[in-house]
Design a protein around this motif. Structure first.
Motif, PDB file in Angstrom:
ATOM      1  N   ARG A 923      61.510 -15.986  30.229  1.00  0.00           N
ATOM      2  CA  ARG A 923      61.673 -15.929  28.781  1.00  0.00           C
ATOM      3  C   ARG A 923      62.229 -14.586  28.317  1.00  0.00           C
ATOM      4  O   ARG A 923      62.431 -14.381  27.120  1.00  0.00           O
ATOM      5  CB  ARG A 923      60.335 -16.200  28.101  1.00  0.00           C
ATOM      6  N   SER A 924      62.451 -13.676  29.254  1.00  0.00           N
ATOM      7  CA  SER A 924      62.977 -12.349  28.912  1.00  0.00           C
ATOM      8  C   SER A 924      64.505 -12.361  28.957  1.00  0.00           C
ATOM      9  O   SER A 924      65.118 -13.015  29.811  1.00  0.00           O
ATOM     10  CB  SER A 924      62.434 -11.305  29.893  1.00  0.00           C
ATOM     11  N   LYS A 925      65.117 -11.644  28.047  1.00  0.00           N
ATOM     12  CA  LYS A 925      66.581 -11.576  28.030  1.00  0.00           C
ATOM     13  C   LYS A 925      67.124 -10.825  29.231  1.00  0.00           C
ATOM     14  O   LYS A 925      68.194 -11.148  29.751  1.00  0.00           O
ATOM     15  CB  LYS A 925      67.047 -10.908  26.741  1.00  0.00           C
ATOM     16  N   THR A 926      66.401  -9.813  29.691  1.00  0.00           N
ATOM     17  CA  THR A 926      66.921  -8.955  30.767  1.00  0.00           C
ATOM     18  C   THR A 926      66.524  -9.442  32.150  1.00  0.00           C
ATOM     19  O   THR A 926      67.191  -9.100  33.136  1.00  0.00           O
ATOM     20  CB  THR A 926      66.412  -7.515  30.585  1.00  0.00           C
ATOM     21  N   LEU A 927      65.440 -10.229  32.253  1.00  0.00           N
ATOM     22  CA  LEU A 927      64.963 -10.620  33.578  1.00  0.00           C
ATOM     23  C   LEU A 927      65.069 -12.117  33.825  1.00  0.00           C
ATOM     24  O   LEU A 927      64.572 -12.608  34.835  1.00  0.00           O
ATOM     25  CB  LEU A 927      63.490 -10.193  33.742  1.00  0.00           C
ATOM     26  N   SER A 928      65.708 -12.852  32.935  1.00  0.00           N
ATOM     27  CA  SER A 928      65.772 -14.308  33.082  1.00  0.00           C
ATOM     28  C   SER A 928      66.545 -14.713  34.341  1.00  0.00           C
ATOM     29  O   SER A 928      66.143 -15.643  35.049  1.00  0.00           O
ATOM     30  CB  SER A 928      66.405 -14.937  31.841  1.00  0.00           C
ATOM     31  N   ARG A 929      67.624 -14.014  34.625  1.00  0.00           N
ATOM     32  CA  ARG A 929      68.413 -14.370  35.809  1.00  0.00           C
ATOM     33  C   ARG A 929      67.622 -14.100  37.092  1.00  0.00           C
ATOM     34  O   ARG A 929      67.629 -14.911  38.026  1.00  0.00           O
ATOM     35  CB  ARG A 929      69.719 -13.580  35.819  1.00  0.00           C
ATOM     36  N   LEU A 930      66.936 -12.957  37.111  1.00  0.00           N
ATOM     37  CA  LEU A 930      66.090 -12.639  38.260  1.00  0.00           C
ATOM     38  C   LEU A 930      65.017 -13.701  38.441  1.00  0.00           C
ATOM     39  O   LEU A 930      64.750 -14.143  39.566  1.00  0.00           O
ATOM     40  CB  LEU A 930      65.452 -11.262  38.060  1.00  0.00           C
ATOM     41  N   ALA A 931      64.441 -14.139  37.360  1.00  0.00           N
ATOM     42  CA  ALA A 931      63.384 -15.150  37.439  1.00  0.00           C
ATOM     43  C   ALA A 931      63.927 -16.465  37.980  1.00  0.00           C
ATOM     44  O   ALA A 931      63.280 -17.124  38.812  1.00  0.00           O
ATOM     45  CB  ALA A 931      62.764 -15.352  36.059  1.00  0.00           C
ATOM     46  N   MET A 932      65.103 -16.880  37.528  1.00  0.00           N
ATOM     47  CA  MET A 932      65.674 -18.139  37.984  1.00  0.00           C
ATOM     48  C   MET A 932      65.969 -18.099  39.484  1.00  0.00           C
ATOM     49  O   MET A 932      65.753 -19.089  40.194  1.00  0.00           O
ATOM     50  CB  MET A 932      66.952 -18.448  37.203  1.00  0.00           C
TER      51      MET A 932
END
Length: 948
Positions: A923-932
């Motif tokens: 749900r974070s703008k900066t860490l969403s890609r890392l999370a996916m």
């Protein structure tokens, strides 16, 4: 006044068989407005609804009509601490250890067998709505006048106000700084009062929910050990009687009477020998002089008090002495009191798992007025309740017509039966000058009294006056009419409101009051000193018919065998329940020598005084096993030098032992009993008195002794810390000193200590830091530090977060204990840009390590998710990746593989925690890609898509 104690009103342990039924504590009792039923809440996490008629009428009890148990409600997942009927009688509100308030509605279709048990619900109740918002135990609830609002309070220090119709939350009041344990409404509807462990009573305006006043006197020295601080508002709106107050610096236990508008307490109700738990006003106002009209100067109230000394007292505010004092009618403390709507029956609930009913004649409560008179009197305040939500009402159109007809009939009946005389013209019998107070004193301490009595006037139809039927010669009636009917007032009972909500009268027949027999007549209060016949062993042997006792009765059949009670060490002697601990300055250890028990020199500290002060030597000490009522007690008999320790269950001594040295400290848990002695030794016993370990010899006398399940913690006066697992009979870690914690802070002193079930000590110091010892690191570690309050976004000493556990978490308790008043000066100091972020992350990382050491899985998960959210908000990718890898572990790890990586933390699977963390990062703008990316990796690992 008549007394009864029904044995069949019970909350029992479902794990026990019927032959070995164990009573569980009853925390709350409340009478339905029509007087036909009571609700009780207990330790079994259930609400039980009972008929009152079998309690008050022996014939009804024997016939089984109406049924004794009406309904069992099982939706709560923790002990039920409070139950309260709405004034309309349609809804029932309950508060529980599971952090929720439940509102129940009558459901005619919900009758039948209770799932998972042999019980049958005669009438049905369904959960109408679950009110969530509290973050810890809900200790008390209360409906406002007209059911306009519902208030709930709890151990999260919060006061919740809900709409009494839509059941939506309207306001959260969070100005208390301690557990809130009592709540009551002004009968006018203008104020709300709450009482808390922060030693205050707060008065709130219902107009805007602002704080009207804060009352601190006389609560400054009140103990914080009571289950509840239940307070009550007088029906005339003039006073609040608050429990758990003290005089003389805490040595005299009182109930404080707080005056409206001035909000001062100049009146005290003195006499109880231990803390007052609950106060409950009679719902009626009373006339001082029945010949004069109702006015401020001519009214008074009746209030009942229940205390930890196992006694109940009833006071009339026009008198300096109580009307009655009922002593030792319970085996443990009184938890709740409730008056019937007619004001003539008082119900009491105790933690020993029983309830009792005290019934009064109208002549004994002189000057009782009608509820109509009360409403007219309250109208003088000129306060108007807020309008109801549009389209909501507790009374249907059909019921409104029925209520109007019933009220008209009551008015006609009242006028026809009372027209020649004024209401409340009661001429009470004058007692002699040397009159004695009625005191209920048991003669047979081994059984629960069950004196049979007649019911009160509140349960037959409201316009039918009571006759004074007594088995034997009848007492003269007061103010008899020409037709022989005793002069009584028509009590306006809202029975007619429930025509569509409850079983028909044919299902719960109420016979005429003249048919109700009484088996015990206690006479009139304050005139005679008469015991209850159920306490008399000779009476029980002569005629035991109708007697109800908690203890099982022996079969009287021809084939029955005489049961021989097993012997216990010391079990043949009576249990003395009256002990007043006194300090001992010197101790006789031999006929011609005396030993000083003052401060001792420190063996390792190097000073003349111990690191921790030596506890005062007392003549009597006790430690209660939580949740059972069993007590470990020690007696240091100063006169003959005898030191005795005994384990008492109820009124039976289970075992005793004699010791060579005076006892300084005790601790009893569900697993063991520990005794610390003045010569520096410790004995550990089982609940049957068998020594579980050899006598432990410590470096100096015991200063602190704490326990939790199998864990035992002892801190000596020299500061040595010992921790044992009694079940495994081994030390948790090698003895370590707290001297290390004070070397760099000479003004720092020890405050308190406790121990976790895993043996981890929790030690609180005066500098606002809480420590524990980590055996894996062989060093002391900080669990919490008040310094985090300087900048951490998550430092809220009383906040419960989003925890779903039934009890407060250990870290919440720890941070609450050191949370002081914020320093406004620090808020104005200039801080670096990264100050708040750094302190917040440091605080949460410390909390993660602390909850891991203290084995608190729910709080660990909560801290982890807060930490992940903070990292995501700040966009710290490095910290996020490090956390993800730590929780994910080796890529090719599979369950069952031994490769040195621990897949769990505090019992929680790390990869399950990682799923939650990745959801936060996504749900974070900066860490969403890392999370996916890591979500895809985790999915493949879970599905075993990686080839080895």
């Amino acid at each position: 006044m008549h007394f009864t104690k029904p044995e069949w009103v019970i909350h029992k342990d479902s794990a026990k068989s019927d032959q070995n039924t164990k009573r569980l504590s009853i925390f709350s009792v409340h009478v339905h407005p029509d007087g036909s039923r009571i609700a009780t809440g207990g330790l079994d996490a259930k609400i039980r609804i009972w008929s009152t008629k079998p309690i008050l009428n022996e014939a009804s009890e024997l016939s089984g009509k109406p049924p004794k148990s009406l309904c069992t409600l099982t939706m709560h997942t923790g002990p039920v601490l409070t139950v309260r009927w709405a004034h309309s009688g349609k809804w029932l509100a309950s508060g529980s250890d599971d952090e929720t308030v439940m509102v129940w509605d009558h459901d005619p279709n919900a009758r039948g067998k209770v799932w998972g048990s042999d019980e049958v619900n005669v009438e049905g109740w369904k959960p109408l709505k679950r009110l969530q918002g509290h973050e810890s135990d809900v200790t008390d609830v209360a409906w406002s006048p007209g059911d306009r609002f519902l208030a709930s309070v709890g151990l999260d220090s919060a006061v919740m106000v809900w709409c009494g119709f839509t059941l939506e939350r309207l306001r959260k009041l969070d100005q208390h700084q301690g557990f809130v344990k009592g709540v009551c409404w002004d009968p006018v509807g203008e104020f709300l009062a709450t009482q808390s462990d922060d030693r205050t009573v707060k008065i709130w305006k219902t107009k805007d929910w602002s704080l009207e006043a804060e009352v601190t006197k006389p609560f400054e020295d009140s103990p914080g050990s009571t289950f509840f601080r239940r307070l009550s508002w007088s029906p005339d709106g003039a006073h609040i009687t608050a429990s758990n107050a003290t005089n003389n610096k805490g040595y005299v236990f009182i109930a404080a009477v707080i005056t409206r508008n001035t909000w001062t307490s100049d009146i005290s109700l003195v006499g109880h020998e231990n803390t007052v738990e609950v106060a409950a006003y009679n719902p009626h106002i009373f006339l001082r002089d029945t010949r004069l009209p109702i006015s401020t100067s001519n009214i008074c109230s009746v209030v009942a008090l229940g205390a930890d000394d196992r006694s109940v007292s009833v006071w009339q505010t026009k008198s300096a002495r109580p009307l009655i004092v009922a002593k030792e009618v319970f085996e443990r403390q009184i938890m709740d009191l409730s008056w019937s709507w007619d004001g003539l029956t008082l119900y009491a609930a105790s933690s020993d798992g029983t309830i009792a009913a005290f019934q009064f004649e109208a002549s004994e409560l002189e000057g009782i007025a009608t509820h109509t008179d009360q409403e007219q009197y309250l109208a003088k305040f000129g306060f108007t309740l807020p309008p109801l939500p549009e389209g909501y009402s507790h009374v249907s159109t059909h019921e409104q017509a029925n209520v109007a007809i019933a009220q008209t009939q009551q008015a006609v009946a009242f006028e026809s039966s009372h027209a020649p005389e004024k209401v409340n013209i009661l001429v009470a019998k004058k007692a002699p000058k040397d009159k004695k107070r009625v005191t209920l004193m048991p003669n047979n301490a081994s059984s629960v009294p069950t004196s049979r009595i007649s019911p009160t006037a509140g349960h037959p139809p409201t316009t039918t006056p009571m006759t004074n039927g007594i088995s034997g010669p009848k007492r003269p009636q007061l103010n008899q009419m020409q037709d022989g009917t005793p002069h009584s007032l028509a009590v306006q009972t809202p029975t007619s409101n429930f025509s569509n909500s409850f079983p028909l009268p044919s299902e719960q027949p109420f016979v005429d009051s003249s048919e109700w027999s009484r088996r015990a007549d206690l006479g009139q209060p304050m005139d005679l000193d008469v015991p209850i016949d159920a306490f008399d062993t000779s009476a029980q042997n002569a005629n035991s018919k109708g007697k109800r006792r908690v203890s099982s009765l022996l079969d009287s059949g021809a084939d029955s065998e005489v049961k021989i009670k097993p012997r216990t060490l010391g079990g043949d002697r009576p249990v003395d329940v009256h002990h007043v601990p006194k300090k001992i300055s010197t101790w006789t250890s031999a006929p011609n020598s005396r030993v000083d028990v003052g401060p001792r020199a420190s063996g390792s500290g190097g000073g003349n005084f111990p690191l921790i002060p030596t506890p005062s030597l007392l003549t009597y000490l006790r430690s209660e096993v939580e949740g059972s009522g069993d007590v470990l007690e020690a007696k240091n008999v100063e006169t003959d030098g005898i030191i005795e320790v005994a384990f008492v269950s109820g009124r039976q001594t289970e075992w005793l032992d004699y010791l060579p040295s005076p006892v300084l400290a005790l601790k009893a848990t569900t697993s063991y009993c520990a005794v610390g002695m003045e010569d520096g030794t410790v004995n550990v016993y089982s609940h049957n008195g068998r020594r579980l370990m050899p006598t432990l010899v410590l470096d100096s006398p015991c200063a602190v002794m704490e326990g939790s399940k199998h864990a035992l913690l002892v801190i000596t006066t020299n500061g040595q810390v010992y921790s044992w697992n009694i079940k495994k009979q081994m030390s948790t870690f090698a003895p370590v000193s707290i001297q290390t914690l004070t070397n760099y802070s000479p003004n720092t002193s020890f405050v308190s200590a406790c121990v976790r079930e895993n043996g981890s000590p929790i030690i609180n110091f005066s500098n606002g830091v809480v420590y524990s010892y980590d055996p894996a690191l062989c060093t002391w570690v900080k669990l919490a530090d008040r310094w985090w309050a300087e900048g951490s976004d998550f430092w809220h000493g009383r906040q419960r977060g989003n925890s779903t556990i039934a009890n407060r978490g250990v870290m919440t308790t720890i941070e609450s204990s050191i949370a002081g008043t914020p320093d406004e000066g620090n808020a104005e100091k200039p801080r670096p840009n990264w100050w708040s972020a750094a302190l917040t992350l440091g605080h949460l990382e410390t909390r993660l390590h602390a909850t891991k050491l203290l084995d608190s899985p729910q709080e660990y998960r909560q801290a982890l998710l807060m930490y992940a959210k903070k990292v995501a908000d700040e966009g710290f990718r490095g910290k996020a990746e490090e956390l993800i890898k730590d929780l994910f572990g080796p890529v090719y790890w599979r369950p069952g593989r031994e490769d040195g990586w621990n897949s769990t933390v505090v019992g929680l699977p790390k990869r399950d925690l990682l799923k939650d963390v990745l959801s936060v990062f996504a749900r974070s703008k900066t860490l969403s890609r890392l999370a996916m990316e890591w979500q895809d990796t985790l999915k493949k690992a879970t599905n075993d898509d990686y080839s080895i």
